[in-house]
Design a protein around this motif. Structure first.
Motif, PDB file in Angstrom:
ATOM      1  N   MET A  27       0.846  -1.188   0.000  1.00  7.93           N
ATOM      2  CA  MET A  27       0.000   0.000   0.000  1.00  7.93           C
ATOM      3  C   MET A  27       0.887   1.246   0.000  1.00  7.93           C
ATOM      4  SD  MET A  27      -3.206  -1.007   2.439  1.00  7.93           S
ATOM      5  CE  MET A  27      -2.334  -1.901   3.696  1.00  7.93           C
ATOM      6  N   SER A  28       0.470   2.244  -0.755  1.00  3.37           N
ATOM      7  CA  SER A  28       1.237   3.473  -0.904  1.00  3.37           C
ATOM      8  C   SER A  28       0.386   4.659  -0.464  1.00  3.37           C
ATOM      9  CB  SER A  28       1.655   3.634  -2.368  1.00  3.37           C
ATOM     10  OG  SER A  28       2.277   4.871  -2.552  1.00  3.37           O
ATOM     11  N   LEU A  29       0.678   5.210   0.694  1.00  2.00           N
ATOM     12  CA  LEU A  29      -0.100   6.345   1.216  1.00  2.00           C
ATOM     13  C   LEU A  29       0.711   7.624   1.033  1.00  2.00           C
ATOM     14  CD1 LEU A  29      -2.777   7.021   2.492  1.00  2.00           C
ATOM     15  CD2 LEU A  29      -1.772   6.649   4.718  1.00  2.00           C
ATOM     16  N   THR A  30       1.028   7.950  -0.224  1.00  2.90           N
ATOM     17  CA  THR A  30       1.842   9.122  -0.504  1.00  2.90           C
ATOM     18  C   THR A  30       1.100  10.077  -1.429  1.00  2.90           C
ATOM     19  OG1 THR A  30       2.917   7.986  -2.348  1.00  2.90           O
ATOM     20  CG2 THR A  30       4.029   7.888  -0.229  1.00  2.90           C
ATOM     21  N   GLU A  31       1.260  11.359  -1.153  1.00  2.59           N
ATOM     22  CA  GLU A  31       0.665  12.377  -2.013  1.00  2.59           C
ATOM     23  C   GLU A  31       1.246  12.227  -3.418  1.00  2.59           C
ATOM     24  OE1 GLU A  31       1.336  16.070   0.014  1.00  2.59           O
ATOM     25  OE2 GLU A  31       0.025  15.494   1.660  1.00  2.59           O
ATOM     26  N   GLY A  32       0.405  12.400  -4.423  1.00  2.00           N
ATOM     27  CA  GLY A  32       0.814  12.231  -5.800  1.00  2.00           C
ATOM     28  C   GLY A  32       0.490  10.857  -6.362  1.00  2.00           C
ATOM     29  N   PHE A  33       0.107   9.917  -5.490  1.00  4.39           N
ATOM     30  CA  PHE A  33      -0.279   8.581  -5.958  1.00  4.39           C
ATOM     31  C   PHE A  33      -1.510   8.721  -6.859  1.00  4.39           C
ATOM     32  CE2 PHE A  33      -2.553   4.527  -5.465  1.00  4.39           C
ATOM     33  CZ  PHE A  33      -1.560   3.663  -5.915  1.00  4.39           C
ATOM     34  N   THR A  34      -1.511   8.040  -8.009  1.00  3.72           N
ATOM     35  CA  THR A  34      -2.555   8.216  -9.011  1.00  3.72           C
ATOM     36  C   THR A  34      -3.100   6.874  -9.475  1.00  3.72           C
ATOM     37  OG1 THR A  34      -1.550  10.264  -9.790  1.00  3.72           O
ATOM     38  CG2 THR A  34      -3.025   9.167 -11.315  1.00  3.72           C
ATOM     39  N   THR A  46      -5.963  11.577  -8.144  1.00  2.91           N
ATOM     40  CA  THR A  46      -4.622  11.816  -7.615  1.00  2.91           C
ATOM     41  C   THR A  46      -4.735  12.241  -6.166  1.00  2.91           C
ATOM     42  OG1 THR A  46      -3.839  12.501  -9.800  1.00  2.91           O
ATOM     43  CG2 THR A  46      -2.490  13.150  -7.900  1.00  2.91           C
ATOM     44  N   LEU A  47      -4.059  11.535  -5.291  1.00  2.91           N
ATOM     45  CA  LEU A  47      -4.065  11.840  -3.862  1.00  2.91           C
ATOM     46  C   LEU A  47      -3.272  13.120  -3.633  1.00  2.91           C
ATOM     47  CD1 LEU A  47      -4.901  10.705  -1.073  1.00  2.91           C
ATOM     48  CD2 LEU A  47      -2.720   9.470  -1.050  1.00  2.91           C
ATOM     49  N   VAL A  48      -3.913  14.145  -3.037  1.00  6.03           N
ATOM     50  CA  VAL A  48      -3.237  15.432  -2.848  1.00  6.03           C
ATOM     51  C   VAL A  48      -3.032  15.804  -1.383  1.00  6.03           C
ATOM     52  CG1 VAL A  48      -3.901  16.386  -5.090  1.00  6.03           C
ATOM     53  CG2 VAL A  48      -5.381  16.770  -3.119  1.00  6.03           C
ATOM     54  N   ARG A  49      -3.771  15.157  -0.473  1.00  6.51           N
ATOM     55  CA  ARG A  49      -3.576  15.436   0.961  1.00  6.51           C
ATOM     56  C   ARG A  49      -3.952  14.204   1.751  1.00  6.51           C
ATOM     57  NH1 ARG A  49      -6.283  16.276   5.206  1.00  6.51           N
ATOM     58  NH2 ARG A  49      -8.288  16.469   4.166  1.00  6.51           N
TER      59      ARG A  49
END
Length: 129
Positions: free
Chosen positions: A1-8, A77-80
């Motif tokens: 799992m990737s909980l990083t901003e910018g993940f798309t 896209t995850l931004v926050r």
């Protein structure tokens, strides 16, 4: 799992003619919002291991028409990243569009794709164990 901003995450879908509700084969804006819900669900599964819940849209812009026969691409896209909330930017772009002047099944690849809907929303993930 990737909980990083910018993940798309991106989905593509053909818009069937059964979804045209208006003259000119126009599709209602809710169709794009449904795509955003689907792509947000996959994003949360990948980031949090759970489908989560969609809480709200803070902005929605309908920029160009979506038509039956289009191939549309929806991107989240995850931004926050909050403790449980996730803010996501969404875009829907038409990547292929039918060309009825050339025949009933003719279509073109759009280069560049046509941005039809943009939004920002908040989803909520369950507490982490």
């Amino acid at each position: 799992m990737s909980l990083t901003e910018g993940f798309t995450v991106t989905h593509r879908r053909y818009v069937p003619h059964s979804h045209a509700h208006y003259g000119g084969d126009l599709v209602d804006g809710a169709y794009g919002l449904g795509l955003f819900g689907d792509v947000a669900t996959e994003l949360l599964i990948r980031t949090d291991g759970d489908e989560g819940l969609f809480a709200a849209y803070s902005a929605v812009e309908f920029l160009a028409p979506l038509r039956a026969g289009d191939v549309v691409e929806a991107t989240a896209t995850l931004v926050r990243v909050g403790t449980r909330s996730r803010e996501i930017d969404f875009e829907a772009r038409v990547v292929c569009r039918r060309a009825p002047d050339r025949g009933p099944s003719a279509a073109d690849v759009l280069d560049p794709p046509l941005l039809v809907t943009r939004a920002r929303g908040t989803v909520v993930a369950p507490p982490r164990p």
